[in-house]
Design a protein around this motif. Structure first.
Motif, PDB file in Angstrom:
ATOM      1  N   ASP A  46      -6.046  -5.963  10.860  1.00  0.00           N
ATOM      2  CA  ASP A  46      -6.024  -6.506  12.382  1.00  0.00           C
ATOM      3  C   ASP A  46      -5.122  -7.741  11.948  1.00  0.00           C
ATOM      4  OD1 ASP A  46      -7.426  -4.529  13.135  1.00  0.00           O
ATOM      5  OD2 ASP A  46      -9.284  -5.617  13.582  1.00  0.00           O
ATOM      6  N   GLY A  47      -4.214  -8.026  11.512  1.00  0.00           N
ATOM      7  CA  GLY A  47      -3.199  -9.117  11.156  1.00  0.00           C
ATOM      8  C   GLY A  47      -3.733 -10.252  10.324  1.00  0.00           C
ATOM      9  N   HIS A  86      -0.022  -2.965  20.203  1.00  0.00           N
ATOM     10  CA  HIS A  86      -1.047  -4.030  19.515  1.00  0.00           C
ATOM     11  C   HIS A  86      -1.353  -5.361  20.725  1.00  0.00           C
ATOM     12  CE1 HIS A  86       0.172  -1.917  16.046  1.00  0.00           C
ATOM     13  NE2 HIS A  86      -0.934  -2.225  15.562  1.00  0.00           N
ATOM     14  N   HIS A  93      -2.847  -8.884  17.587  1.00  0.00           N
ATOM     15  CA  HIS A  93      -2.606  -8.043  16.171  1.00  0.00           C
ATOM     16  C   HIS A  93      -3.699  -7.043  16.153  1.00  0.00           C
ATOM     17  CE1 HIS A  93      -0.028 -11.182  15.021  1.00  0.00           C
ATOM     18  NE2 HIS A  93      -0.673 -11.973  15.424  1.00  0.00           N
TER      19      HIS A  93
END
Ligand SMILES: Nc1ncnc2c1ncn2[C@@H]1O[C@H](COP(=O)(O)OP(=O)(O)OP(=O)(O)O)[C@@H](O)[C@H]1O
Ligand SMILES: [Mg+2]
Length: 373
Positions: free
Chosen positions: A158-159, A221, A224
């Protein structure tokens, strides 16, 4: 061609799943529909996956005794979580069939190994360089196009564990953003891809080497985190064919038994570059639960249980929206919405950024998913 896959497991057999999250939950639900039992192994109790089966081991991933007992009580082991330590997978593989193999897991756990593997089989990725401290980052930047993305090689999701370097960025600041006060850390510098869109392909390979993939989908997204998936992606047929061919090459060359979710960028000149791969079902495949006869979770169980794969055909187009954090508070409205199908994961705390569920909305095959934009 054939890999050392499992024999077909008969109904009643037990599938061991490492990890207790929503992917394990939905895999266990698919397994149950096919007459199998699932045994979930994860470090904490009452997780989304353990809620849907009565076979659960709560133990650490380095509890060798608990892992041995688990191995004795299951017919095959798979993962819903790829950050299981390599030693855990190796320990289990000495005792029971593990699919995908620990080798596949090791490649997909590490961004450098992942990109190195892709390049080695002729699959394009963005330009990249390994870095391990501030000095090597500075040296790599001397000869690298900006903007660039600096990422930890392992444990990012998730980044998390990544930062973007714009022209003129301070390398020390960028290093601190991913490494904190750690002087050394295995990291990767990637050229920023000015993509037209992000797509993914979910590919399965069975024990005999047969490969099937779902249609390429578009992923968007927010903060993120995957916000929505549009199935199919609105891309030219030649680009979709290219994406599928890449997925097939990877599945074959990595000697997959099981499933991979492969994230790709489509550049403005229609090149397809692999970003990363996950050795398990993928969030961008959740639309298949309602728009295909055989969902990604059934396909996954078929592949690890040594069954023939199903046809990954869709009867509808679909848009999948993740319900992140407080989004899930709208469950009652979503249940009342015609044509929307709600899936919740049994998590009781809607913390910000936490994936609580998803909703699938179906469309006829001749209606583009972008019509719901
Ligand atoms: N080299 C790049 N060029 C452009 N955008 C990028 C690049 N790398 C990452 N991104 C953007 O950041 C997002 C997250 O990156 P990536 O998928 O590598 O990491 P992640 O944290 O593991 O994500 P995931 O949630 O998929 O596990 C990508 O989907 C993409 O939007
Ligand atoms: Mg990603």
């Amino acid at each position: 061609m054939a890999s050392n896959g499992p024999l077909p497991l008969a109904p009643g057999a037990v599938i061991g799943i490492l990890g207790g999250g929503q992917l394990g939950r939905m895999a266990a639900q698919a397994a149950a529909q096919m007459g199998y039992r699932s045994h979930v192994y994860c470090p904490t109790a009452h997780e989304p996956a353990s809620q849907v089966t009565d076979l659960c081991t709560v133990a650490a991933y380095d509890d060798w005794a608990a892992l041995s007992v688990f191995a004795d009580h299951v017919d095959v082991v798979t993962f819903e979580f790829e950050n299981v330590p390599a030693a855990t997978a190796a320990h289990l593989a000495e005792r029971v069939a593990v699919h995908p193999s620990p080798q596949v897991l090791a490649i997909c756990q590490n961004r450098l190994r992942e990109k190195g593997f892709c390049r080695s089989v002729g699959v394009p990725t963005t330009q990249y360089a390994p870095v391990r401290d501030r000095e090597s980052l500075q040296a790599a930047l001397a000869n690298f196009p900006l903007p660039a993305v600096l990422k930890t090689t392992e444990l990012g999701y998730d980044g998390k564990g990544q930062t973007t370097l714009m022209p003129g960025a301070d390398p020390a600041e960028a290093w601190a953003a991913i490494a904190g006060d750690k002087g050394e850390l295995e990291a990767i510098l990637e050229a920023f891809v000015d993509f037209r869109l992000e797509i993914s392909v979910i590919v399965a390979r069975d024990a005999t080497g047969h490969i099937e993939s779902f249609v390429p989908v578009e992923n968007r997204h927010k903060n993120h985190i995957l916000d929505k998936t549009l199935a199919p992606a609105d891309i030219p047929d030649a680009v979709a064919a290219q994406a599928k061919a890449i997925a097939t090459t990877i599945a074959e060359k990595i000697d997959l038994t099981g499933m991979l979710g492969i994230e790709m960028f489509v550049t403005r000149d229609d090149q397809v570059l692999v970003n990363e791969m996950a050795p398990r079902p993928h969030n961008s495949g959740h639309w298949t639960m309602d728009a295909c006869l055989v969902s990604q979770f059934e396909q996954f169980i078929r592949a690890v249980a040594g069954l023939p794969l199903g046809a990954p055909k869709r009867h509808s187009n679909a848009v999948m929206n993740n319900l992140v954090g407080a989004d899930a508070n709208h469950w009652l409205e979503l249940l009342a919405e015609p044509g929307a199908k709600l899936h919740l994961y049994g998590k009781n705390q809607a913390r910000p950024g936490r994936k609580m569920g998803h909703v699938n909305r179906l469309l006829p095959l001749d209606v583009k998913p972008t019509s719901l934009d």
